[in-house]
Design an enzyme around this catalytic site. Structure first.
Site, PDB file in Angstrom:
ATOM      1  CG  HIS A   1      -2.088   0.893   1.159  1.00 38.35           C
ATOM      2  ND1 HIS A   1      -2.314   1.890   2.082  1.00 38.35           N
ATOM      3  CD2 HIS A   1      -3.105   0.972   0.267  1.00 38.35           C
ATOM      4  CE1 HIS A   1      -3.418   2.538   1.772  1.00 38.35           C
ATOM      5  NE2 HIS A   1      -3.913   2.010   0.678  1.00 38.35           N
TER       6      HIS A   1
ATOM      7  CE  LYS B   1      -1.296   4.579  -2.059  1.00 37.26           C
ATOM      8  NZ  LYS B   1      -2.028   4.101  -0.870  1.00 37.26           N
TER       9      LYS B   1
ATOM     10  CG  ASP C   1      18.210  11.442 -11.164  1.00 37.10           C
ATOM     11  OD1 ASP C   1      18.236  10.314 -11.685  1.00 37.10           O
ATOM     12  OD2 ASP C   1      17.991  12.487 -11.818  1.00 37.10           O
TER      13      ASP C   1
ATOM     14  CG  HIS D   1      -7.673   8.039  -0.712  1.00 37.58           C
ATOM     15  ND1 HIS D   1      -6.349   7.917  -1.082  1.00 37.58           N
ATOM     16  CD2 HIS D   1      -8.161   6.780  -0.708  1.00 37.58           C
ATOM     17  CE1 HIS D   1      -6.065   6.651  -1.312  1.00 37.58           C
ATOM     18  NE2 HIS D   1      -7.144   5.937  -1.078  1.00 37.58           N
TER      19      HIS D   1
ATOM     20  CE  LYS E   1      -4.338   6.593   2.374  1.00 38.55           C
ATOM     21  NZ  LYS E   1      -5.751   6.404   2.514  1.00 38.55           N
TER      22      LYS E   1
ATOM     23  CG  ASP F   1       1.441  19.448  21.192  1.00 34.35           C
ATOM     24  OD1 ASP F   1       0.239  19.647  21.439  1.00 34.35           O
ATOM     25  OD2 ASP F   1       2.186  18.787  21.939  1.00 34.35           O
TER      26      ASP F   1
END
Length: 403
Positions: A113, A115, A120, A292, A294, A299
């Protein structure tokens, strides 16, 4: 938590595909030596086709291009799409591809899952955005609200090493100079002095790292906690820690799905509302389009952006990657953005509404919560296999292309 904190990184928050895809595609177009790409989903739409053409162009000018996709999330690319990449020299691999049974995909759990994109060894991208047009506003009402970050600095070496470790090729590819980041061009960054740690979750050496980072930061919170999460169904410790924070006066805000792409997920999240609201946790449902994201902030310095939801799949089964970031500027930008969502694009959830019919839903809530929380362990009872990488197509070698 074996990962090390890296200081003096540049970081830029990218909101939705409108920010993410131009930045990613520009970086790929400028690649000189190496492109390492991990993703859960590539669709053969306008975004997926543009990605394909840019990767083909990079491979043809001599850039080493390696793509790792999930065998479940990216299961429907056509043979022509894959063959064009392979013919250009792109190395394509799938994480745990499985055959269909009666037309149904069977590899539901333990997914790749993450991404991650590294160009380079100089610029990296981490977040929750897949390569699909449904992350763009012009997709329509079901376009996703999502986040990623673009980074330069010492943290990029950790991103690169994480991908190479998954590809099992770290011993065969040449390491870059220790101080390569001093030669990198600056970003249009939110900050250039961010401290970061790459936090991954796997089913071997790092099964609880992301959850432990969350718990440590939540326990230390003194002023504010804001979590925006697509699929929110954490375990006992995280729920209890959120309630404890609210009880000691921390302003705890959850931004959750109000227009879900998966209605069952929102139902599960709503089972927890009364438990949290009664101790002062504020809950907002984002209703403009599917959420979608996350992301979270605690603080005025701690933030996280990545692929991990706070649900059983992400916390107990999937391979995930989050950046934990200590930086006041990024924290404040993310806070202002999420506050704007709460004020203008969300509906606040009140306890009075949640309590309607609660008496008959209470047993359902109890049973559902305990079933879903223990589901990863139950999934482990099923016949298991070791997830593997498999070439989608064998890339042609340069010598073959000249014959």
């Amino acid at each position: 938590m074996n990962s090390q904190w890296r200081a003096d990184n540049q970081v830029q928050l990218l909101i939705n595909g409108e920010d993410y895809f131009p930045s990613v595609f520009a970086a790929i177009d400028c690649a000189r030596e190496e492109i390492l790409l991990e993703t859960f989903i590539i669709f053969e739409d306008k975004v997926g086709r543009q990605l394909q053409q840019l990767l083909i162009g990079a491979a043809r000018r001599g850039v080493r291009v390696q793509m790792l996709v999930d065998g479940y999330g990216t299961a429907d690319l056509s043979h022509d799409y894959l063959q064009a990449l392979s013919d250009a020299g792109v190395r394509l691999q799938a994480f745990d591809p499985r055959p269909r049974r009666l037309g149904m995909r069977t590899n539901l759990f333990r997914r790749l899952h993450r991404k991650i994109l590294v160009i380079d060894g100089e610029v990296g991208f981490v977040g929750g955005i897949n390569y699909s047009a449904d992350h763009l506003a012009d997709f329509g009402p079901m376009a996703k609200q999502d986040y990623a970050v673009q980074v330069r600095g010492p943290i990029v070496a950790d991103l690169r090493q994480a991908t190479l470790a998954l590809l099992a090729e770290s011993a065969t590819l040449q390491r870059r100079s220790r101080h390569w980041w001093q030669r990198a061009l600056p970003l249009d960054a939110d900050s250039d002095q961010a401290s970061m740690v790459l936090c991954i979750r796997d089913n071997q050496d790092h099964p609880n790292d992301i959850e432990r980072h969350y718990l440590k930061a939540l326990t230390a919170a003194r002023e504010r906690i804001t979590i925006a999460n697509a699929y929110f169904f954490p375990g006992y410790r995280l729920l209890r820690t959120l309630r404890d924070a609210a009880r000691r006066g921390v302003k705890v805000t959850l931004v959750l799905q109000g227009m879900p792409d998966m209605p069952l997920v929102r139902l599960c999240s709503r089972l927890l509302y009364n438990y949290l609201l009664r101790d002062g946790v504020r809950i907002f449902e984002y209703c403009e389009r599917p959420l979608h994201g996350k992301v979270a902030l605690i603080d005025r310095h701690w933030s996280t952006v990545g692929s991990s939801n706070l649900d059983p799949l992400s916390l107990s089964l999937n391979l995930e990657a989050n950046l934990i970031i200590r930086d006041e500027s990024l924290n404040e930008r993310l806070h202002e953005h999420l506050q704007d969502l709460c004020v203008h694009r969300c509906k606040p959830v009140c306890r009075q509404r949640v309590m309607r019919g609660y008496w008959w839903r209470a047993p359902l809530i109890f049973l559902t919560f305990h079933f879903i929380r223990h589901f990863p362990a139950m999934a482990g009872w099923l016949p298991a296999h070791v997830p593997r990488l498999k070439p989608l197509l064998h890339a042609r070698q340069p010598a073959e292309k000249t014959t």
